[in-house]
Design a protein around this motif. Sequence first.
Motif, short mmCIF file in Angstrom:
data_model
loop_
_atom_site.label_atom_id
_atom_site.label_comp_id
_atom_site.label_asym_id
_atom_site.label_seq_id
_atom_site.Cartn_x
_atom_site.Cartn_y
_atom_site.Cartn_z
N THR A 48 0.83 -1.21 0.00
CA THR A 48 0.00 0.00 0.00
C THR A 48 0.86 1.25 0.00
OG1 THR A 48 -1.77 -1.15 1.17
CG2 THR A 48 -1.80 1.23 1.26
N THR A 49 1.87 1.27 0.83
CA THR A 49 2.74 2.45 0.94
C THR A 49 3.52 2.68 -0.34
OG1 THR A 49 2.93 2.08 3.32
CG2 THR A 49 4.55 3.54 2.31
N ILE A 50 4.16 1.65 -0.84
CA ILE A 50 5.01 1.83 -2.03
C ILE A 50 4.19 2.14 -3.28
CG2 ILE A 50 6.66 0.69 -3.56
CD1 ILE A 50 7.83 -0.64 -1.03
N THR A 51 3.05 1.47 -3.46
CA THR A 51 2.25 1.77 -4.65
C THR A 51 1.67 3.18 -4.60
OG1 THR A 51 0.31 0.65 -3.71
CG2 THR A 51 1.70 -0.61 -5.23
N ALA A 52 1.30 3.65 -3.41
CA ALA A 52 0.81 5.04 -3.31
C ALA A 52 1.93 6.02 -3.63
CB ALA A 52 0.25 5.31 -1.92
N ILE A 53 3.16 5.72 -3.18
CA ILE A 53 4.31 6.58 -3.48
C ILE A 53 4.59 6.60 -4.99
CG2 ILE A 53 6.82 6.73 -3.22
CD1 ILE A 53 6.40 5.82 -0.30
N ILE A 54 4.41 5.45 -5.63
CA ILE A 54 4.61 5.39 -7.09
C ILE A 54 3.46 6.08 -7.82
CG2 ILE A 54 4.70 3.82 -9.08
CD1 ILE A 54 6.08 1.78 -7.18
N ASN A 55 2.23 5.87 -7.34
CA ASN A 55 1.06 6.42 -8.02
C ASN A 55 0.94 7.94 -7.90
OD1 ASN A 55 0.09 4.07 -9.17
ND2 ASN A 55 -1.16 3.54 -7.41
N TRP A 56 1.47 8.52 -6.82
CA TRP A 56 1.32 9.97 -6.63
C TRP A 56 1.97 10.77 -7.77
CZ3 TRP A 56 4.26 14.35 -5.94
CH2 TRP A 56 3.55 15.48 -5.55
N PRO A 57 3.26 10.54 -8.10
CA PRO A 57 3.82 11.33 -9.21
C PRO A 57 3.15 11.01 -10.56
CG PRO A 57 5.44 9.77 -8.39
CD PRO A 57 4.26 9.69 -7.49
N ILE A 58 2.72 9.77 -10.71
CA ILE A 58 2.01 9.42 -11.95
C ILE A 58 0.72 10.21 -12.05
CG2 ILE A 58 0.78 7.56 -13.15
CD1 ILE A 58 2.93 5.63 -12.07
N PRO A 106 0.30 -12.78 -3.49
CA PRO A 106 -0.57 -12.55 -4.66
C PRO A 106 -1.96 -12.05 -4.28
CG PRO A 106 0.47 -14.71 -4.79
CD PRO A 106 0.81 -14.15 -3.46
N LEU A 107 -2.44 -12.38 -3.09
CA LEU A 107 -3.76 -11.91 -2.66
C LEU A 107 -3.82 -10.39 -2.54
CD1 LEU A 107 -4.86 -14.40 0.15
CD2 LEU A 107 -5.95 -14.04 -2.05
N ILE A 108 -2.68 -9.75 -2.32
CA ILE A 108 -2.66 -8.31 -2.13
C ILE A 108 -3.08 -7.58 -3.40
CG2 ILE A 108 -1.19 -6.33 -1.58
CD1 ILE A 108 0.43 -8.28 0.13
N THR A 109 -2.81 -8.17 -4.55
CA THR A 109 -3.18 -7.53 -5.81
C THR A 109 -4.67 -7.24 -5.86
OG1 THR A 109 -1.40 -8.73 -6.92
CG2 THR A 109 -3.08 -7.76 -8.32
N VAL A 110 -5.48 -8.12 -5.29
CA VAL A 110 -6.93 -7.94 -5.34
C VAL A 110 -7.49 -7.33 -4.06
CG1 VAL A 110 -7.28 -9.76 -7.03
CG2 VAL A 110 -7.32 -10.33 -4.59
N ASN A 111 -6.62 -6.93 -3.14
CA ASN A 111 -7.09 -6.28 -1.91
C ASN A 111 -7.47 -4.85 -2.25
OD1 ASN A 111 -7.47 -5.15 0.64
ND2 ASN A 111 -6.03 -6.59 1.56
N CYS A 112 -8.72 -4.51 -2.02
CA CYS A 112 -9.22 -3.20 -2.47
C CYS A 112 -8.63 -2.03 -1.71
CB CYS A 112 -10.73 -3.18 -2.41
SG CYS A 112 -11.40 -3.43 -0.76
N ILE A 113 -8.01 -2.26 -0.55
CA ILE A 113 -7.47 -1.09 0.16
C ILE A 113 -6.26 -0.50 -0.54
CG2 ILE A 113 -8.28 -1.98 2.38
CD1 ILE A 113 -5.13 -1.83 3.04
N VAL A 114 -5.54 -1.33 -1.27
CA VAL A 114 -4.37 -0.83 -1.98
C VAL A 114 -4.81 0.19 -3.03
CG1 VAL A 114 -2.36 -1.47 -3.37
CG2 VAL A 114 -3.15 -3.00 -1.57
N LEU A 115 -5.87 -0.12 -3.75
CA LEU A 115 -6.40 0.82 -4.74
C LEU A 115 -7.12 1.98 -4.05
CD1 LEU A 115 -7.01 1.62 -7.65
CD2 LEU A 115 -9.02 0.14 -7.55
#
Length: 193
Positions: A48-58, A106-115
């Motif tokens: 969650t933390t790393i993908t949000a950090i990547i998604n913010w500049p995008i 692999p379950l994390i990919t479909v965990n809706c909190i990450v999105l």
Amino acid sequence: MELIELFLASILSNNIALIFILGMCSLIAVSTSIKNAVNMGVAVTVVTTITAIINWPIYELLKATGTTQLSLLVFIIVIAAFVQFLEMFLAKFAPKIYDAFGIFLPLITVNCIVLAVSLFFQTRNYDFAQTFVFSFGSGIGWMLAIVLLAGVRQKMYRVSNIPRGLRGRAIAFLILGILALAFIGFTGIGSVS
């Protein structure tokens, strides 16, 4: 002080699992033991933390080009790609950690909190520091929820005679309802929005 309030609010008064009711599938399924809950909680917090950090500049780039309608698609691709990369990286360089996570990674990919975390920083117009603090706090909050649920479930199964109709997921939903009521008590502390 604002970042500390945001961090605490994302764990307590705006807990992503117990207040926003997100990530329930994996929360219920994985909370059968404290060890599983901690492993899943750590993995969700990292992703969650790393993908949000990547998604913010995008997202900032999409905003600058006027193509923010693509953000949902881009966020999903980033999350799936990062989880796959993390899985391959751990399998090659940290096989013990990879084996410990097992099916949970692999379950994390479909965990809706990450999105959801990426969508929240987008709709709330967080800057980079706020995005980092919110995403990390949300991961910690979700981990707190799953560990609490797993601990209560384990204790109940050891010391209680749970009626047959309430065993398994049914009792987990009841426990989550009680935990959610307890966490609603934190809503007077502060607000994230």
